[in-house]
Design a protein around this motif. Structure first.
Motif, PDB file in Angstrom:
ATOM      1  N   VAL A 206       0.858  -1.188   0.000  1.00 17.52           N
ATOM      2  CA  VAL A 206       0.000   0.000   0.000  1.00 17.52           C
ATOM      3  C   VAL A 206       0.890   1.232   0.000  1.00 17.52           C
ATOM      4  O   VAL A 206       1.767   1.388   0.859  1.00 17.52           O
ATOM      5  CB  VAL A 206      -0.931   0.022   1.221  1.00 17.52           C
ATOM      6  CG1 VAL A 206      -1.833   1.247   1.172  1.00 17.52           C
ATOM      7  CG2 VAL A 206      -1.770  -1.248   1.280  1.00 17.52           C
TER       8      VAL A 206
ATOM      9  N   SER B  44       0.750   5.520  -0.230  1.00 21.96           N
ATOM     10  CA  SER B  44      -0.074   6.726  -0.165  1.00 21.96           C
ATOM     11  C   SER B  44       0.812   7.936  -0.437  1.00 21.96           C
ATOM     12  O   SER B  44       1.906   8.046   0.130  1.00 21.96           O
ATOM     13  CB  SER B  44      -0.727   6.870   1.212  1.00 21.96           C
ATOM     14  OG  SER B  44      -1.580   5.786   1.477  1.00 21.96           O
TER      15      SER B  44
ATOM     16  N   ARG C 235       0.272  12.016  -0.313  1.00 21.89           N
ATOM     17  CA  ARG C 235      -0.678  13.052   0.100  1.00 21.89           C
ATOM     18  C   ARG C 235       0.017  14.407   0.113  1.00 21.89           C
ATOM     19  O   ARG C 235       1.216  14.499   0.391  1.00 21.89           O
ATOM     20  CB  ARG C 235      -1.218  12.726   1.496  1.00 21.89           C
ATOM     21  CG  ARG C 235      -2.205  13.725   2.059  1.00 21.89           C
ATOM     22  CD  ARG C 235      -2.811  13.199   3.343  1.00 21.89           C
ATOM     23  NE  ARG C 235      -1.801  12.965   4.377  1.00 21.89           N
ATOM     24  CZ  ARG C 235      -1.366  13.896   5.224  1.00 21.89           C
ATOM     25  NH1 ARG C 235      -1.853  15.140   5.144  1.00 21.89           N
ATOM     26  NH2 ARG C 235      -0.477  13.600   6.138  1.00 21.89           N
TER      27      ARG C 235
ATOM     28  N   GLU D 159      -4.840  13.152  -2.163  1.00 30.42           N
ATOM     29  CA  GLU D 159      -4.235  11.910  -1.676  1.00 30.42           C
ATOM     30  C   GLU D 159      -4.495  10.784  -2.664  1.00 30.42           C
ATOM     31  O   GLU D 159      -5.639  10.499  -3.017  1.00 30.42           O
ATOM     32  CB  GLU D 159      -4.784  11.518  -0.304  1.00 30.42           C
ATOM     33  CG  GLU D 159      -4.158  10.219   0.218  1.00 30.42           C
ATOM     34  CD  GLU D 159      -4.622   9.850   1.610  1.00 30.42           C
ATOM     35  OE1 GLU D 159      -4.110   8.867   2.173  1.00 30.42           O
ATOM     36  OE2 GLU D 159      -5.507  10.562   2.130  1.00 30.42           O
ATOM     37  N   TRP D 160      -3.397  10.166  -3.126  1.00 31.51           N
ATOM     38  CA  TRP D 160      -3.472   8.979  -3.955  1.00 31.51           C
ATOM     39  C   TRP D 160      -3.170   7.765  -3.070  1.00 31.51           C
ATOM     40  O   TRP D 160      -2.207   7.772  -2.312  1.00 31.51           O
ATOM     41  CB  TRP D 160      -2.444   9.014  -5.082  1.00 31.51           C
ATOM     42  CG  TRP D 160      -2.680  10.057  -6.126  1.00 31.51           C
ATOM     43  CD1 TRP D 160      -2.101  11.285  -6.211  1.00 31.51           C
ATOM     44  CD2 TRP D 160      -3.555   9.952  -7.252  1.00 31.51           C
ATOM     45  NE1 TRP D 160      -2.553  11.962  -7.302  1.00 31.51           N
ATOM     46  CE2 TRP D 160      -3.447  11.168  -7.975  1.00 31.51           C
ATOM     47  CE3 TRP D 160      -4.415   8.969  -7.719  1.00 31.51           C
ATOM     48  CZ2 TRP D 160      -4.166  11.406  -9.130  1.00 31.51           C
ATOM     49  CZ3 TRP D 160      -5.129   9.194  -8.885  1.00 31.51           C
ATOM     50  CH2 TRP D 160      -5.004  10.404  -9.578  1.00 31.51           C
ATOM     51  N   GLU D 161      -3.973   6.725  -3.180  1.00 32.06           N
ATOM     52  CA  GLU D 161      -3.692   5.478  -2.474  1.00 32.06           C
ATOM     53  C   GLU D 161      -3.614   4.346  -3.501  1.00 32.06           C
ATOM     54  O   GLU D 161      -4.551   4.124  -4.269  1.00 32.06           O
ATOM     55  CB  GLU D 161      -4.760   5.151  -1.433  1.00 32.06           C
ATOM     56  CG  GLU D 161      -4.426   3.877  -0.643  1.00 32.06           C
ATOM     57  CD  GLU D 161      -5.470   3.531   0.406  1.00 32.06           C
ATOM     58  OE1 GLU D 161      -5.274   3.886   1.576  1.00 32.06           O
ATOM     59  OE2 GLU D 161      -6.485   2.902   0.010  1.00 32.06           O
TER      60      GLU D 161
ATOM     61  N   ARG E   6      -2.848   0.259  -4.145  1.00 38.01           N
ATOM     62  CA  ARG E   6      -2.762  -1.083  -3.564  1.00 38.01           C
ATOM     63  C   ARG E   6      -2.400  -2.061  -4.675  1.00 38.01           C
ATOM     64  O   ARG E   6      -3.125  -2.180  -5.658  1.00 38.01           O
ATOM     65  CB  ARG E   6      -4.089  -1.490  -2.912  1.00 38.01           C
ATOM     66  CG  ARG E   6      -4.424  -0.681  -1.663  1.00 38.01           C
ATOM     67  CD  ARG E   6      -5.759  -1.088  -1.062  1.00 38.01           C
ATOM     68  NE  ARG E   6      -5.996  -0.372   0.194  1.00 38.01           N
ATOM     69  CZ  ARG E   6      -5.649  -0.828   1.382  1.00 38.01           C
ATOM     70  NH1 ARG E   6      -5.061  -2.029   1.494  1.00 38.01           N
ATOM     71  NH2 ARG E   6      -5.889  -0.125   2.473  1.00 38.01           N
TER      72      ARG E   6
END
Length: 379
Positions: free
Chosen positions: A308, A310, A312, A360-362, A364
């Protein structure tokens, strides 16, 4: 790099010499009983010449070529097949040894040392089949010969594979040790010179203010980058994996804050490179669109089945519909460099943004993901 299989080659050479003298002793005892004694003598002479030639070639690494080993297997089996013309029918149906006798198995040992377990197994099967073809019968002695030929190929091949892998691991460890020593030497040199100068420029520029303060800020960013770079350990492991955490740490600046696990996050080279590229592209968009004072945070989490990431920032955010407009105008940075990479990895990406609330990019991605092999969803 040293060849860890050298002791196996020495053992093969000794075995071939001993096997030749064993065959020669049986040749002397059975000479008068052969169907064609002169052909048997010619076969033994060829064995002597080939034994001397291959032992001489195999004693050095340069002589252990795939072509020579392949020729070795062909010659050994060709000489063995001559027994069809040398042995009498009575000898064929008896447990008496052939002219070649156990020298026949030295083709298996050569192939096993050169090509490992796969080559040893294949050559053992070929030679066992040739033995059954020449003898033309099945019995307890033939079954024993078959087991020994195939077993020798498997056992020596397994040891050859292990020796080769051990040599590669040792060579990698030595290269890593040398690289680490050189990195530490450079780190000491940089710390004693460049970093101290940058630190002094940063402090003095901040004191003077004005344009000097801008130079001080740039010097501070470069100081952080250099400190992160020299503190990062070599990335590639002996298994060809790279530490994604180390790759992300070098992105740290005065405006970019990176948080990674305390342990290395080891991934395949391609997966690690693609994820690092996604982060760099996201940070490039922060620099380009969010303003010079915007702060960014990169967070890496390692879960049992997925990675994961992130990214931001505290910038002005992305207005609704702006990404679609950029794609329509031909600016495909986010569509291809970020979303495209994540999709190719079989991962999922989410965007959380609003005017005045930052972005914010997340991301996975499965740990086992490989580019262009797995397809996943995107939301």
């Amino acid at each position: 790099m040293a060849d860890g299989r050298t002791p196996l080659w020495r053992g093969h050479n000794v075995f071939r010499i001993v096997a030749f003298f064993y065959a020669a002793s049986w040749f002397v005892m059975l000479y008068d009983k052969y169907e064609r004694p002169r052909l048997a003598a010619a076969c033994l002479a060829c064995m002597a010449v080939w034994t001397a030639f291959t032992v001489w070639k195999y004693r050095t690494r340069a002589g252990r070529t795939n072509r020579l080993v392949a020729a070795d297997v062909v010659v050994v089996n060709a000489l063995f097949l001559l027994n069809e013309l040398i042995l009498t029918e009575t000898q064929m149906n008896s447990p008496d040894p052939s002219v070649v006798t156990v020298w026949h198995s030295t083709g298996v040992t050569a192939a096993a040392v050169q090509w490992g377990m796969t080559g040893g197994l294949a050559t053992g099967i070929i030679e066992a089949a040739g033995n059954l073809l020449v003898r033309g019968r099945i019995g307890s002695d033939m079954a024993l010969d078959t087991v020994l030929l195939i077993g020798v190929g498997l056992v020596i091949g397994l040891n050859s594979d292990h020796a080769r892998r051990s040599t590669e691991r040792l060579a990698h460890a030595l290269r890593t040790e040398a690289a680490t020593a050189e990195r530490e030497r450079l780190a000491r040199s940089i710390h004693d010179s460049v970093l101290q100068v940058l630190a002094r420029v940063r402090r003095r520029g901040a004191e003077l203010g004005g344009e000097a303060a801008e130079l001080a800020e740039l010097a501070g960013e470069q100081e952080i980058k250099l400190r992160s770079l020299i503190a990062t350990k070599p990335e590639t492991t002996e298994d060809g994996e790279t530490d994604l955490a180390a790759r992300l740490q070098v992105l740290r600046t005065a405006r970019v804050h990176v948080s990674v696990p305390g342990n290395p996050v080891l991934l395949s080279e391609q997966l690690s490179a693609d994820l690092a590229a996604v982060v760099r592209e996201a940070l490039a968009n922060v620099d380009k669109h969010a303003g010079e004072q915007t702060q960014a945070w990169v967070l890496l989490e390692e879960l049992p089945d997925e990675i994961v990431l992130s990214v931001r920032d505290d910038g002005p955010g992305i207005p609704e519909g702006r990404l679609d407009e950029a794609a329509a105008e031909g600016r495909m940075g986010i569509a291809k460099s970020i979303k495209g990479r994540v999709t190719a990895l079989g991962g999922m990406i989410t965007l959380d943004t609003a005017p005045g609330e930052g972005t914010e990019w997340e991301v996975r991605v499965p740990r086992t993901a490989e580019p262009k092999r797995r397809r996943g969803g995107q939301r």
